[in-house]
Design a protein around this motif. Structure first.
Motif, PDB file in Angstrom:
ATOM      1  N   ALA A 136       0.808  -1.217   0.000  1.00 47.05           N
ATOM      2  CA  ALA A 136       0.000   0.000   0.000  1.00 47.05           C
ATOM      3  C   ALA A 136       0.844   1.271   0.000  1.00 47.05           C
ATOM      4  O   ALA A 136       0.585   2.180  -0.782  1.00 47.05           O
ATOM      5  CB  ALA A 136      -0.956  -0.012   1.187  1.00 47.05           C
ATOM      6  N   SER A 137       1.858   1.362   0.861  1.00 48.33           N
ATOM      7  CA  SER A 137       2.637   2.602   0.917  1.00 48.33           C
ATOM      8  C   SER A 137       3.502   2.762  -0.327  1.00 48.33           C
ATOM      9  O   SER A 137       3.636   3.872  -0.852  1.00 48.33           O
ATOM     10  CB  SER A 137       3.469   2.675   2.198  1.00 48.33           C
ATOM     11  N   ALA A 138       4.074   1.686  -0.837  1.00 44.51           N
ATOM     12  CA  ALA A 138       4.865   1.775  -2.068  1.00 44.51           C
ATOM     13  C   ALA A 138       3.970   2.155  -3.246  1.00 44.51           C
ATOM     14  O   ALA A 138       4.324   3.020  -4.048  1.00 44.51           O
ATOM     15  CB  ALA A 138       5.578   0.448  -2.332  1.00 44.51           C
ATOM     16  N   ARG A 139       2.817   1.524  -3.328  1.00 41.76           N
ATOM     17  CA  ARG A 139       1.878   1.824  -4.416  1.00 41.76           C
ATOM     18  C   ARG A 139       1.418   3.273  -4.348  1.00 41.76           C
ATOM     19  O   ARG A 139       1.355   3.966  -5.361  1.00 41.76           O
ATOM     20  CB  ARG A 139       0.674   0.881  -4.358  1.00 41.76           C
ATOM     21  N   ARG A 140       1.099   3.722  -3.131  1.00 41.89           N
ATOM     22  CA  ARG A 140       0.645   5.114  -2.971  1.00 41.89           C
ATOM     23  C   ARG A 140       1.729   6.093  -3.395  1.00 41.89           C
ATOM     24  O   ARG A 140       1.461   7.074  -4.097  1.00 41.89           O
ATOM     25  CB  ARG A 140       0.238   5.387  -1.524  1.00 41.89           C
ATOM     26  N   CYS A 200      18.157  -2.280 -12.849  1.00 44.86           N
ATOM     27  CA  CYS A 200      18.798  -3.292 -12.007  1.00 44.86           C
ATOM     28  C   CYS A 200      18.120  -4.647 -12.151  1.00 44.86           C
ATOM     29  O   CYS A 200      18.646  -5.660 -11.693  1.00 44.86           O
ATOM     30  CB  CYS A 200      18.802  -2.846 -10.547  1.00 44.86           C
ATOM     31  N   GLY A 201      16.940  -4.658 -12.772  1.00 46.61           N
ATOM     32  CA  GLY A 201      16.232  -5.898 -13.016  1.00 46.61           C
ATOM     33  C   GLY A 201      15.158  -6.247 -12.000  1.00 46.61           C
ATOM     34  O   GLY A 201      14.465  -7.248 -12.151  1.00 46.61           O
ATOM     35  N   THR A 202      15.014  -5.420 -10.955  1.00 54.48           N
ATOM     36  CA  THR A 202      14.022  -5.715  -9.921  1.00 54.48           C
ATOM     37  C   THR A 202      13.135  -4.516  -9.669  1.00 54.48           C
ATOM     38  O   THR A 202      13.599  -3.488  -9.184  1.00 54.48           O
ATOM     39  CB  THR A 202      14.716  -6.122  -8.600  1.00 54.48           C
ATOM     40  N   GLY A 203      11.864  -4.629 -10.026  1.00 56.73           N
ATOM     41  CA  GLY A 203      10.902  -3.598  -9.687  1.00 56.73           C
ATOM     42  C   GLY A 203      10.695  -2.551 -10.763  1.00 56.73           C
ATOM     43  O   GLY A 203      11.050  -2.722 -11.927  1.00 56.73           O
ATOM     44  N   THR A 204      10.129  -1.450 -10.316  1.00 54.90           N
ATOM     45  CA  THR A 204       9.738  -0.343 -11.182  1.00 54.90           C
ATOM     46  C   THR A 204      10.591   0.877 -10.887  1.00 54.90           C
ATOM     47  O   THR A 204      10.813   1.213  -9.729  1.00 54.90           O
ATOM     48  CB  THR A 204       8.260   0.015 -10.946  1.00 54.90           C
ATOM     49  N   ALA A 205      11.052   1.528 -11.949  1.00 53.04           N
ATOM     50  CA  ALA A 205      11.820   2.766 -11.813  1.00 53.04           C
ATOM     51  C   ALA A 205      10.927   3.956 -12.143  1.00 53.04           C
ATOM     52  O   ALA A 205      10.038   3.857 -12.990  1.00 53.04           O
ATOM     53  CB  ALA A 205      13.027   2.763 -12.738  1.00 53.04           C
ATOM     54  N   GLU A 265      16.871   7.339 -14.181  1.00 53.40           N
ATOM     55  CA  GLU A 265      16.172   6.684 -13.078  1.00 53.40           C
ATOM     56  C   GLU A 265      16.489   7.414 -11.774  1.00 53.40           C
ATOM     57  O   GLU A 265      17.648   7.548 -11.397  1.00 53.40           O
ATOM     58  CB  GLU A 265      16.589   5.212 -12.984  1.00 53.40           C
ATOM     59  N   ILE A 266      15.440   7.886 -11.102  1.00 57.86           N
ATOM     60  CA  ILE A 266      15.644   8.599  -9.841  1.00 57.86           C
ATOM     61  C   ILE A 266      15.097   7.833  -8.640  1.00 57.86           C
ATOM     62  O   ILE A 266      15.504   8.078  -7.509  1.00 57.86           O
ATOM     63  CB  ILE A 266      15.049  10.031  -9.869  1.00 57.86           C
ATOM     64  N   VAL A 267      14.153   6.910  -8.884  1.00 57.70           N
ATOM     65  CA  VAL A 267      13.590   6.086  -7.813  1.00 57.70           C
ATOM     66  C   VAL A 267      13.433   4.670  -8.347  1.00 57.70           C
ATOM     67  O   VAL A 267      13.034   4.486  -9.499  1.00 57.70           O
ATOM     68  CB  VAL A 267      12.211   6.601  -7.334  1.00 57.70           C
ATOM     69  N   HIS A 268      13.763   3.704  -7.510  1.00 56.99           N
ATOM     70  CA  HIS A 268      13.477   2.294  -7.798  1.00 56.99           C
ATOM     71  C   HIS A 268      12.566   1.770  -6.703  1.00 56.99           C
ATOM     72  O   HIS A 268      12.922   1.838  -5.526  1.00 56.99           O
ATOM     73  CB  HIS A 268      14.749   1.438  -7.772  1.00 56.99           C
ATOM     74  N   PHE A 269      11.424   1.239  -7.069  1.00 58.75           N
ATOM     75  CA  PHE A 269      10.563   0.525  -6.128  1.00 58.75           C
ATOM     76  C   PHE A 269      10.879  -0.954  -6.305  1.00 58.75           C
ATOM     77  O   PHE A 269      10.457  -1.576  -7.276  1.00 58.75           O
ATOM     78  CB  PHE A 269       9.079   0.798  -6.428  1.00 58.75           C
ATOM     79  N   HIS A 270      11.685  -1.507  -5.398  1.00 63.66           N
ATOM     80  CA  HIS A 270      12.126  -2.894  -5.523  1.00 63.66           C
ATOM     81  C   HIS A 270      11.107  -3.892  -4.984  1.00 63.66           C
ATOM     82  O   HIS A 270      11.045  -5.024  -5.457  1.00 63.66           O
ATOM     83  CB  HIS A 270      13.443  -3.105  -4.779  1.00 63.66           C
ATOM     84  N   SER A 271      10.363  -3.490  -3.983  1.00 64.16           N
ATOM     85  CA  SER A 271       9.388  -4.379  -3.367  1.00 64.16           C
ATOM     86  C   SER A 271       8.379  -3.519  -2.623  1.00 64.16           C
ATOM     87  O   SER A 271       8.465  -2.289  -2.637  1.00 64.16           O
ATOM     88  CB  SER A 271      10.072  -5.337  -2.385  1.00 64.16           C
TER      89      SER A 271
END
Length: 127
Positions: free
Chosen positions: A2-6, A24-29, A36-42
């Protein structure tokens, strides 16, 4: 998640930002002008590129947050997303990341996030 999605949904409302698979192959940038300024890995970890000068300038303040993880020599910071306050911190730091992106050099390490350098223990798995 929820917090990552928000946080991701909030950032997608900012002009000039877009999303793509993280290099990096994991998640959404989250990208600004292709960088790329943010990576959401999980659901529990995101990395932001603040750049070494900003990290040095904000080091004391970043150290006060239990959600922030710093890796020596990295221009990236990791944020442990445990709730809305952490998501708000990530969103605030994204504005710093945007400023850092405008001053970003061809630093080879700029593209290397902190994935694999910190361990996040999922909630409920603490001994």
């Amino acid at each position: 998640m929820a917090s990552a999605r928000r946080a991701l949904e909030d950032l997608m409302t900012w002009p000039g930002l877009s999303a793509a698979p993280a290099r990096c192959g994991t998640g959404t940038a989250v990208l600004a002008d292709g960088a790329e300024i943010v990576h959401f890995h999980s659901e529990r970890q995101a990395d932001l590129y603040l750049g070494r000068p900003a990290i040095e300038r904000l080091h004391e303040e970043l150290g006060h947050s239990t959600a922030v993880r710093l890796i020596q020599g990295s221009g990236w910071v990791s944020v442990v997303l445990g709730g809305d306050n952490d998501a708000d911190l990530l969103i605030t730091l994204a504005s710093v990341a945007l400023r850092a992106q405008t001053h970003r050099t061809a630093d080879a390490a700029a593209g290397v996030c902190n994935l694999g350098h910190i361990s996040i223990i999922p909630t409920g798995h603490l001994a």
